[in-house]
Design an enzyme around this catalytic site. Structure first.
Site, PDB file in Angstrom:
ATOM      1  N   ASP A  10       0.718  -1.130  -0.046  1.00  0.00           N
ATOM      2  CA  ASP A  10       0.083  -0.095   0.081  1.00  0.00           C
ATOM      3  C   ASP A  10       0.782   1.241  -0.039  1.00  0.00           C
ATOM      4  OD1 ASP A  10      -2.159   1.667   0.555  1.00  0.00           O
ATOM      5  OD2 ASP A  10      -1.717   1.613   2.533  1.00  0.00           O
ATOM      6  N   ASP A  12      -0.410   5.160   0.713  1.00  0.00           N
ATOM      7  CA  ASP A  12      -0.814   6.114   1.929  1.00  0.00           C
ATOM      8  C   ASP A  12      -0.607   5.461   3.421  1.00  0.00           C
ATOM      9  OD1 ASP A  12      -1.232   8.592   0.255  1.00  0.00           O
ATOM     10  OD2 ASP A  12      -2.534   7.172  -0.607  1.00  0.00           O
ATOM     11  N   LYS A  55     -11.361  11.629  -4.590  1.00  0.00           N
ATOM     12  CA  LYS A  55     -12.740  12.344  -5.016  1.00  0.00           C
ATOM     13  C   LYS A  55     -13.906  11.773  -4.284  1.00  0.00           C
ATOM     14  CE  LYS A  55     -11.912  10.572  -9.282  1.00  0.00           C
ATOM     15  NZ  LYS A  55     -10.588  10.308  -9.406  1.00  0.00           N
ATOM     16  N   LYS A  86      -5.823  19.508  -5.872  1.00  0.00           N
ATOM     17  CA  LYS A  86      -5.318  18.751  -4.671  1.00  0.00           C
ATOM     18  C   LYS A  86      -4.079  18.088  -5.137  1.00  0.00           C
ATOM     19  CE  LYS A  86      -5.158  15.124  -2.125  1.00  0.00           C
ATOM     20  NZ  LYS A  86      -4.744  13.957  -2.561  1.00  0.00           N
TER      21      LYS A  86
HETATM   22  C1  XBP Z   1      -5.618   6.017   0.359  1.00  0.00           C
HETATM   23  C2  XBP Z   1      -6.850   6.937   0.200  1.00  0.00           C
HETATM   24  C3  XBP Z   1      -6.319   8.229  -0.585  1.00  0.00           C
HETATM   25  C4  XBP Z   1      -5.465   9.218  -0.076  1.00  0.00           C
HETATM   26  C5  XBP Z   1      -5.731  10.239  -1.227  1.00  0.00           C
HETATM   27  O1  XBP Z   1      -5.952   4.889   0.953  1.00  0.00           O
HETATM   28  O2  XBP Z   1      -7.341   6.894   0.782  1.00  0.00           O
HETATM   29  O3  XBP Z   1      -7.937   8.391  -0.895  1.00  0.00           O
HETATM   30  O4  XBP Z   1      -5.891   9.594   1.239  1.00  0.00           O
HETATM   31  O5  XBP Z   1      -5.695   9.770  -2.802  1.00  0.00           O
HETATM   32  P1  XBP Z   1      -5.122   3.577   0.895  1.00  0.00           P
HETATM   33  P2  XBP Z   1      -6.136  10.697  -3.813  1.00  0.00           P
HETATM   34  O6  XBP Z   1      -3.905   3.711   1.620  1.00  0.00           O
HETATM   35  O7  XBP Z   1      -5.702   2.365   1.649  1.00  0.00           O
HETATM   36  O8  XBP Z   1      -4.977   3.010  -0.608  1.00  0.00           O
HETATM   37  O9  XBP Z   1      -4.792  10.416  -4.482  1.00  0.00           O
HETATM   38  O10 XBP Z   1      -7.326  10.169  -4.246  1.00  0.00           O
HETATM   39  O11 XBP Z   1      -6.641  11.982  -3.360  1.00  0.00           O
HETATM   40 MG    MG Z   2      -3.197   3.153   3.605  1.00  0.00          MG
END
Ligand code: XBP
Ligand code: MG
Length: 259
Positions: A10, A12, A55, A86
């Site tokens: 993963d 984020d 989004k 963003k």
């Molecule tokens: C990551 C997320 C993303 C980020 C922002 O989840 O939830 O929405 O916050 O992403 P995970 P964007 O770690 O479970 O993949 O680039 O869509 O703004």
């Molecule tokens: Mg994550």
């Protein structure tokens, strides 16, 4: 003998602590630039993380927290435009060095490469954010370290749906039993487990209190030789950081390491 052949990361919260001081701040800058009075505080953002995807998160915020907001005829376009702005701000923050990698990530990726362990990414975040982060920290050629970078809208149903992991497994033509996922959140774990993946969790401030039953290990971070991890659940033996020896051990030690 462990048959683990691939690590699926993963992004984020796992590769980097992106949410609180990265994505959240970038969302707020985009709202301000559009003349909107929306402000996502640190605690509010924790609640908004209930919904994955930038989004989708904006839409959820409007529905749940701004019922007074009169949406324009084309709300999809407004959300897409805000999300585009963003993304620009997030990439700027990455380029300025404001979004560091988490401990142990670079080390483990390098070790995996040196031992021909296959690598992939399964994330909900938009692809430009992922590529910016990887290239900034791991160099311009680092995208090629990963057999597949599955990101953003590549599958319609985002985590906790397992679709992104199914997509990666299919693209790699590898069974789930030969892979280990690294995640940071309950939603991420749910997605990985539903796809049949063994999963290691590294928590962060937003996810520390979540339910991680089903994970092989729950750690505060992956650890470094000079920065040992704290084990929150699971069995790491004598290890003080997650390397491929421990990864293979987790694969073999089927009975005792489940939590
Ligand atoms: C990551 C997320 C993303 C980020 C922002 O989840 O939830 O929405 O916050 O992403 P995970 P964007 O770690 O479970 O993949 O680039 O869509 O703004
Ligand atoms: Mg994550």
């Amino acid at each position: 003998m462990s048959k683990l052949r691939a690590l699926i990361f993963d992004v984020d919260g796992t590769i980097a602590d992106t949410e609180r001081d990265g994505h959240r701040v970038a969302f707020n800058r985009a709202f301000a630039e559009a003349g909107l009075d929306w402000q996502w505080s640190i605690p509010l953002y924790g609640e908004l993380l209930e919904v994955a995807g930038g989004k989708e998160r904006i839409r959820y915020y409007l529905q749940k927290y701004r019922p007074d907001f009169q949406p324009p005829a084309d709300l999809d376009s407004l959300i897409a435009s805000l999300h585009g702005t963003k993304t620009k701000y997030f990439q700027q923050m990455v380029a300025e060095g404001a979004v560091p990698l988490r401990p142990g990530v670079k080390r483990l990726l390098k070790e995996a490469r040196s031992q021909k362990m296959r690598l992939a990414i399964a994330t909900t975040a938009a692809l430009p954010n992922v590529t910016a982060l990887l290239q900034h920290h791991l160099g311009p050629d680092s995208l090629s370290w990963f057999e597949i970078i599955a990101a953003g809208d590549i599958v319609p149903a985002k985590k906790p749906a397992p679709d992104i992991y199914h997509y990666v497994l299919q693209a790699m033509s590898i069974p789930a039993s030969d892979c280990l996922a690294v995640e940071d959140s309950y939603h991420g774990l749910t997605a990985a487990l539903q796809a049949g993946l063994k999963t290691v969790i590294t928590v962060n401030d937003y996810t520390r209190e979540q339910n991680f039953s089903g994970a092989r290990l729950v750690l505060n971070h992956l650890g470094e030789p000079d920065q040992p991890f704290t084990v929150l659940a699971g069995n790491t033996g004598e290890a003080t950081y997650l390397d491929l020896t421990l990864v293979h051990h987790l694969d073999q030690d089927r009975s005792s390491s489940y939590i």
